[in-house]
Design a protein around this motif. Sequence first.
Motif, short mmCIF file in Angstrom:
data_model
loop_
_atom_site.label_atom_id
_atom_site.label_comp_id
_atom_site.label_asym_id
_atom_site.label_seq_id
_atom_site.Cartn_x
_atom_site.Cartn_y
_atom_site.Cartn_z
N GLY A 139 58.16 58.79 74.15
CA GLY A 139 59.23 58.82 74.74
C GLY A 139 57.63 58.25 75.94
N ASP A 140 56.64 57.57 75.77
CA ASP A 140 55.08 56.32 76.35
C ASP A 140 56.02 55.06 75.99
N ALA A 141 57.12 55.03 75.50
CA ALA A 141 57.72 53.47 75.66
C ALA A 141 59.06 53.07 75.97
N GLU A 142 59.74 52.89 76.78
CA GLU A 142 61.43 52.70 76.38
C GLU A 142 61.86 52.30 75.38
N LEU A 143 60.80 50.82 75.37
CA LEU A 143 61.57 50.00 74.00
C LEU A 143 60.25 49.69 73.54
N GLY A 144 60.49 50.09 72.52
CA GLY A 144 59.54 48.53 70.91
C GLY A 144 59.96 47.74 69.99
N PHE A 145 59.12 46.49 70.77
CA PHE A 145 58.99 45.42 68.87
C PHE A 145 58.08 45.47 67.90
N ILE A 146 58.66 45.35 66.79
CA ILE A 146 57.66 45.60 65.32
C ILE A 146 57.91 44.20 64.35
N GLU A 147 58.12 44.23 63.64
CA GLU A 147 58.40 42.66 62.53
C GLU A 147 58.42 44.41 61.84
N GLY A 148 58.98 43.22 60.82
CA GLY A 148 59.77 44.27 60.04
C GLY A 148 60.86 45.47 60.18
N ALA A 149 61.05 46.06 58.85
CA ALA A 149 61.91 46.79 59.44
C ALA A 149 61.43 48.47 59.19
N LEU A 150 62.44 49.69 60.20
CA LEU A 150 62.00 50.52 59.70
C LEU A 150 62.75 51.56 59.94
N ASP A 151 62.30 52.77 58.49
CA ASP A 151 63.17 53.87 58.82
C ASP A 151 62.95 55.28 59.36
N GLU A 152 63.62 55.09 60.18
CA GLU A 152 63.19 56.49 61.26
C GLU A 152 64.23 57.18 62.18
N PRO A 153 64.92 58.41 61.28
CA PRO A 153 65.86 58.73 61.78
C PRO A 153 66.30 58.90 63.88
N LEU A 154 65.04 59.33 64.11
CA LEU A 154 65.06 58.54 65.72
C LEU A 154 65.11 57.46 66.80
N THR A 158 67.37 47.43 65.75
CA THR A 158 68.33 45.95 66.25
C THR A 158 67.54 44.87 66.07
N THR A 159 67.76 43.76 65.24
CA THR A 159 67.53 42.55 65.11
C THR A 159 67.36 41.65 65.72
N ILE A 160 66.31 41.10 66.68
CA ILE A 160 66.30 40.39 67.54
C ILE A 160 66.12 38.78 67.01
N THR A 161 65.25 38.31 66.46
CA THR A 161 65.28 37.00 66.05
C THR A 161 64.35 38.16 64.54
N SER A 162 63.84 36.78 63.93
CA SER A 162 63.88 35.98 62.43
C SER A 162 62.08 35.62 62.50
N ASP A 163 61.21 36.06 61.81
CA ASP A 163 60.16 34.84 61.75
C ASP A 163 59.02 34.79 60.13
N LYS A 164 58.57 34.03 59.98
CA LYS A 164 58.18 33.59 58.77
C LYS A 164 56.53 33.89 58.39
N LEU A 165 56.61 34.67 57.52
CA LEU A 165 55.44 34.72 57.08
C LEU A 165 54.59 33.71 56.06
N THR A 264 61.97 43.54 65.07
CA THR A 264 63.10 44.69 65.26
C THR A 264 62.86 45.26 66.43
N LEU A 265 63.73 45.83 67.62
CA LEU A 265 63.63 46.34 68.97
C LEU A 265 64.20 47.87 68.19
N LEU A 266 63.45 48.72 69.08
CA LEU A 266 63.21 50.18 68.68
C LEU A 266 63.30 50.90 70.31
N ARG A 267 64.20 51.57 70.44
CA ARG A 267 64.66 52.70 71.61
C ARG A 267 65.09 53.72 70.79
#
Length: 288
Positions: A139-154, A158-165, A264-267
């Motif tokens: 609850g320290d952040a309402e929204l999070g933005f990360i690179e890649g996928a995440l498997d967290e049931p809580l 949502t995919t926002i856009t894509s990037d290239k390594l 990826t956007l997290l909430r």
Amino acid sequence: MTFEQLVIFIATAEREHLTKAAQALHLTPSAVSASIKALETFYAVKLFDRVGRGIQLTREGKVLLKEARETLARVKETQAVLAELGNLKTGTLDVQASQTIANYWLPSRLLGFSADYPGIHVNLTIGNTATVAAAVINGDAELGFIEGALDEPLLSTTTITSDKLVVVCKAGTEQPKDELASLKWIMREQGSGTRSVLEQALKELSVDPATLDVRFVLPSNEALLTAVLQGGCVTALSRMIVAPFIENGQLRVLDVDLPPRRFTLLRHKERHRTAVAREFEAYCHVHA
């Protein structure tokens, strides 16, 4: 106990240092010390032990810190509800993002959103994939933005856009593709999206990440970039980061085909999402 005393106590407890707490709160150390002393005196409880030149929480202090954080969180929720009643004329949004997104993708979106909603204050904290996910869960952040996928049931993702390594080295050095496992690598830390995406991509190229000759593990993209520009090592970074250095001839891209990665956007699935958060999420989708 006043709200100000609560804030001062939390800041002091988290830093275990009066001067650092005072600096964070834009107060004098004497004001912070007096506030803590007033709490201890009024409730006849010792909150900190003075150990050497520093301070440490007592057992009672640790109990109060947990309660104080929960109280502060409830106050923030109340403030958020009130802000919604103002039709986004005021309010605060806490966002956390991993480094590539925070430094290269989010700034223009934050500037555009602030122009549309000048009364909304956005707090941006930079971390890595693991710390960003933890912040949204806690609850320290309402929204999070990360690179890649995440498997967290809580968390809802949502995919926002894509990037290239891309894998890069200093221009003028020979780094053949078929010897990836024998190259000298500089990596981000465990928990970073850049590293996890790279390691998965290498596995798909039949290269075991555990066999890489990793010379350094560095905590930021800027540190990786600086190290690679010195020569002798390779690393993987977003094309957004290295593009200017490729164009001016300082870096060369190795012939390694890495798959695109998602931004990826997290909430949180169960926490209330403020109108400000919903509006900023929609804004990011439109301006992806």
